[in-house]
Design a protein around this motif. Structure first.
Motif, PDB file in Angstrom:
ATOM      1  N   THR A   1       0.913  -1.166   0.154  1.00 54.50           N
ATOM      2  CA  THR A   1       0.115   0.082   0.051  1.00 54.50           C
ATOM      3  C   THR A   1       0.621   1.238  -0.027  1.00 54.50           C
ATOM      4  O   THR A   1       0.496   2.364  -0.008  1.00 54.50           O
TER       5      THR A   1
ATOM      6  N   HIS B   1      -3.839   6.858   2.422  1.00 53.39           N
ATOM      7  CA  HIS B   1      -5.064   6.811   3.203  1.00 53.39           C
ATOM      8  C   HIS B   1      -4.895   5.487   4.133  1.00 53.39           C
ATOM      9  O   HIS B   1      -4.327   4.819   3.800  1.00 53.39           O
TER      10      HIS B   1
ATOM     11  N   TRP C   1     -15.262   0.342  -3.902  1.00 50.90           N
ATOM     12  CA  TRP C   1     -13.973   0.526  -4.844  1.00 50.90           C
ATOM     13  C   TRP C   1     -14.270   1.204  -6.081  1.00 50.90           C
ATOM     14  O   TRP C   1     -13.701   2.451  -6.471  1.00 50.90           O
TER      15      TRP C   1
ATOM     16  N   LEU D   1     -14.970   4.801  -5.116  1.00 50.48           N
ATOM     17  CA  LEU D   1     -13.704   5.492  -4.610  1.00 50.48           C
ATOM     18  C   LEU D   1     -12.883   5.977  -6.053  1.00 50.48           C
ATOM     19  O   LEU D   1     -12.448   6.790  -6.086  1.00 50.48           O
TER      20      LEU D   1
HETATM   21  C1  HEC Z   1      -8.928   3.146  -4.099  1.00 52.67           C
HETATM   22  C2  HEC Z   1      -8.541   4.156  -4.939  1.00 52.67           C
HETATM   23  C3  HEC Z   1      -7.268   4.778  -4.397  1.00 52.67           C
HETATM   24  C4  HEC Z   1      -6.083   4.538  -4.132  1.00 52.67           C
HETATM   25  C5  HEC Z   1      -5.338   3.056  -4.236  1.00 52.67           C
HETATM   26  C6  HEC Z   1      -5.334   5.885  -3.632  1.00 52.67           C
HETATM   27  N1  HEC Z   1      -6.118   6.943  -3.701  1.00 52.67           N
HETATM   28 FE1  HEC Z   1      -5.622   8.772  -3.077  1.00 52.67          FE
HETATM   29  N2  HEC Z   1      -7.859   9.321  -3.369  1.00 52.67           N
HETATM   30  C7  HEC Z   1      -8.575   8.463  -3.727  1.00 52.67           C
HETATM   31  C8  HEC Z   1     -10.021   9.124  -4.012  1.00 52.67           C
HETATM   32  C9  HEC Z   1     -11.301   8.717  -4.533  1.00 52.67           C
HETATM   33  C10 HEC Z   1      -9.602  10.663  -3.410  1.00 52.67           C
HETATM   34  C11 HEC Z   1     -10.452  12.021  -3.486  1.00 52.67           C
HETATM   35  C12 HEC Z   1     -11.223  11.898  -2.153  1.00 52.67           C
HETATM   36  C13 HEC Z   1     -12.205  12.842  -1.940  1.00 52.67           C
HETATM   37  O1  HEC Z   1     -12.962  13.227  -3.071  1.00 52.67           O
HETATM   38  O2  HEC Z   1     -12.286  13.380  -0.779  1.00 52.67           O
HETATM   39  C14 HEC Z   1      -8.085  10.724  -3.015  1.00 52.67           C
HETATM   40  C15 HEC Z   1      -7.498  11.604  -2.641  1.00 52.67           C
HETATM   41  C16 HEC Z   1      -6.157  11.853  -2.433  1.00 52.67           C
HETATM   42  C17 HEC Z   1      -5.215  12.917  -1.904  1.00 52.67           C
HETATM   43  C18 HEC Z   1      -5.757  14.462  -1.767  1.00 52.67           C
HETATM   44  C19 HEC Z   1      -6.026  14.643  -0.161  1.00 52.67           C
HETATM   45  C20 HEC Z   1      -7.380  14.125   0.622  1.00 52.67           C
HETATM   46  O3  HEC Z   1      -6.820  13.142   1.585  1.00 52.67           O
HETATM   47  O4  HEC Z   1      -8.245  14.449   0.218  1.00 52.67           O
HETATM   48  C21 HEC Z   1      -4.142  12.609  -1.820  1.00 52.67           C
HETATM   49  C22 HEC Z   1      -2.781  13.451  -1.432  1.00 52.67           C
HETATM   50  C23 HEC Z   1      -4.009  11.214  -2.285  1.00 52.67           C
HETATM   51  N3  HEC Z   1      -5.049  10.739  -2.681  1.00 52.67           N
HETATM   52  C24 HEC Z   1      -2.924  10.534  -2.011  1.00 52.67           C
HETATM   53  C25 HEC Z   1      -2.812   8.898  -2.532  1.00 52.67           C
HETATM   54  C26 HEC Z   1      -1.368   8.174  -2.209  1.00 52.67           C
HETATM   55  C27 HEC Z   1       0.078   8.811  -1.793  1.00 52.67           C
HETATM   56  C28 HEC Z   1      -1.779   6.984  -2.557  1.00 52.67           C
HETATM   57  C29 HEC Z   1      -0.872   5.890  -2.191  1.00 52.67           C
HETATM   58  C30 HEC Z   1      -0.392   5.638  -1.006  1.00 52.67           C
HETATM   59  C31 HEC Z   1      -3.197   6.899  -2.871  1.00 52.67           C
HETATM   60  N4  HEC Z   1      -3.738   8.212  -2.712  1.00 52.67           N
HETATM   61  C32 HEC Z   1      -3.902   5.839  -3.380  1.00 52.67           C
HETATM   62  C33 HEC Z   1      -8.706   7.270  -4.232  1.00 52.67           C
HETATM   63  C34 HEC Z   1      -7.410   6.408  -3.910  1.00 52.67           C
END
Ligand code: HEC
Ligand code: HEC
Ligand code: HEC
Ligand code: HEC
Length: 191
Positions: A46, A88, A105, A108
Motif C-alpha cells: 500500500t 489513506h 472501490w 472511490l
Molecule cells: C482506491 C483508490 C485510491 C487509491 C489506491 C489511492 N487513492 Fe488517493 N484518493 C482517492 C480518492 C477517490 C480521493 C478523493 C477523495 C475525496 O474526494 O475526498 C483521493 C485523494 C487523495 C489525496 C488528496 C488529499 C485528501 O486526503 O483528500 C491525496 C494526497 C492522495 N489521494 C494520495 C494518495 C496516495 C499517496 C496513495 C498511495 C499510497 C493513494 N492516494 C492511493 C482514491 C485512491
C-alpha cells in the motif's frame, strides 16, 4: 523424505508432552515470522507508487511529478507519493470496505477518475493536503530535508534570505513551497 513424514506424524499425533517444548517453540516461532512477513508485505504494497497510481493514474499527479526535481535530479534521489503523503488509512477504513463490497472501490475510483472530475475536485483536495502539512509542520518533507543540514551559502541568492528566515522560525515548508510536485490548482475555480 520418509523421516520427515515420521517427524510430522509424531508432531501431530503425539500428545503435547511428548513433542517436546523445543519443537513447539520452533514451530510457533516460524509461524510468527511468516505472519509478520505477510503483514509487512501488505503494508509495503500500500506504500508503492503503483498502488497509489492504480487510482490516481487517470489524473495528472504523476505526470506532473515527472516534470519536477523530485522525480529526477543530479543526486538520483526520488520522492515517492508516500514519501510526501500519508497513505489513506487503507488498513483500517478502506481495506475493510473494499473487502465488503466491490462497489465501494468503484465509487472511490470513480470519484476522480477522469481529468475533468479530478480538476473539479482538485482545489478541495489540495486544500486538504495544505491543511495537513500546516498541522504537522511539513513533517514528511523533513524526513529528507533538514534546516540543520542546509548550507545556505550554497543556495541561490534568491533562496538564501527566505530560507534563513524560515529556518530561524522553524517554519512549515509548505507555507511557502506549494505546487512543487504537481500543478497548483487554479484559484477560485468553480466546477
Ligand atoms: C482506491 C483508490 C485510491 C487509491 C489506491 C489511492 N487513492 Fe488517493 N484518493 C482517492 C480518492 C477517490 C480521493 C478523493 C477523495 C475525496 O474526494 O475526498 C483521493 C485523494 C487523495 C489525496 C488528496 C488529499 C485528501 O486526503 O483528500 C491525496 C494526497 C492522495 N489521494 C494520495 C494518495 C496516495 C499517496 C496513495 C498511495 C499510497 C493513494 N492516494 C492511493 C482514491 C485512491
Ligand atoms: C524522498 C526525499 C524528499 C522528500 C520527502 C522531499 N524532498 Fe524536496 N528534494 C529532494 C531532492 C533529492 C531534491 C533535489 C536535490 C538536488 O538538487 O539535487 C529536492 C529538492 C527540493 C526543492 C528545490 C527545488 C529546486 O527548484 O531546486 C524544494 C523547494 C523542495 N525539495 C521542497 C520540498 C517540500 C516542500 C517537500 C514536502 C512537501 C519535499 N521537498 C519533500 C528530496 C525530497
Ligand atoms: C518563508 C517561506 C519559506 C519557507 C517556510 C521555506 N522556504 Fe524554501 N525557499 C523559499 C524561497 C522564496 C525560495 C527561493 C525559491 C525560488 O527561487 O524559486 C526557497 C528555496 C528553497 C530551496 C532551493 C535552494 C536553492 O538551492 O536555491 C530548497 C531546497 C528549499 N527552499 C527547501 C525548503 C524546505 C525543505 C523547507 C522546510 C523545511 C522550506 N524550504 C521552507 C521560501 C521558503
Ligand atoms: C515532493 C513531495 C510530493 C510528492 C513526491 C507527491 N506529492 Fe502529491 N502533493 C504534494 C503537495 C505539497 C500537495 C499540495 C498541493 C500543492 O501544493 O501542489 C500535493 C497534492 C496532491 C493531491 C491533491 C490534488 C492536487 O493535485 O493538488 C493529490 C491527489 C496528490 N498530491 C497525489 C500524489 C500522487 C498520486 C503522487 C505520486 C505519483 C504524489 N502526490 C507525489 C507533494 C507531493
Amino acid at each position: 523424505m520418509k523421516n520427515m513424514w515420521i517427524w510430522l506424524r509424531n508432531l501431530f499425533c503425539k500428545p503435547a508432552a511428548k513433542i517436546g517444548l523445543g519443537v513447539l517453540v520452533t514451530v510457533g516461532f516460524i509461524a510468527g515470522i511468516l505472519a509478520w512477513q505477510g503483514f509487512n508485505a501488505g503494508m509495503a504494497a500500500t506504500n508503492t507508487e503503483e498502488f497509489c497510481v492504480s487510482c490516481h493514474t487517470m489524473h495528472q499527479n504523476q505526470e506532473e511529478l515527472k516534470e519536477t526535481v523530485h522525480w529526477s535530479n543530479r543526486s538520483g534521489v526520488r520522492a515517492q507519493c508516500s514519501d510526501c503523503h500519508v497513505p489513506h488509512d487503507f488498513t483500517d477504513k478502506m481495506a475493510r470496505k473494499i473487502q465488503a463490497s466491490v462497489e465501494v472501490w468503484s465509487h472511490l475510483t470513480g470519484k476522480i477518475d477522469t481529468p475533468e472530475k479530478f480538476e473539479a475536485n482538485r482545489a478541495r483536495l489540495a486544500q486538504n493536503e495544505w491543511d495537513r502539512f500546516k498541522a504537522n509542520g511539513s513533517k514528511e518533507c523533513r524526513t529528507c530535508h533538514d534546516y540543520n543540514s542546509m548550507d545556505f551559502e550554497k543556495m541561490r541568492e534568491t533562496s538564501r534570505e527566505a530560507m534563513r528566515g524560515a529556518a530561524e522560525r522553524n517554519q512549515s515548508c509548505v507555507d511557502c513551497h506549494q505546487g512543487i510536485a504537481h500543478k497548483k490548482p487554479a484559484k477560485n475555480r468553480h466546477p
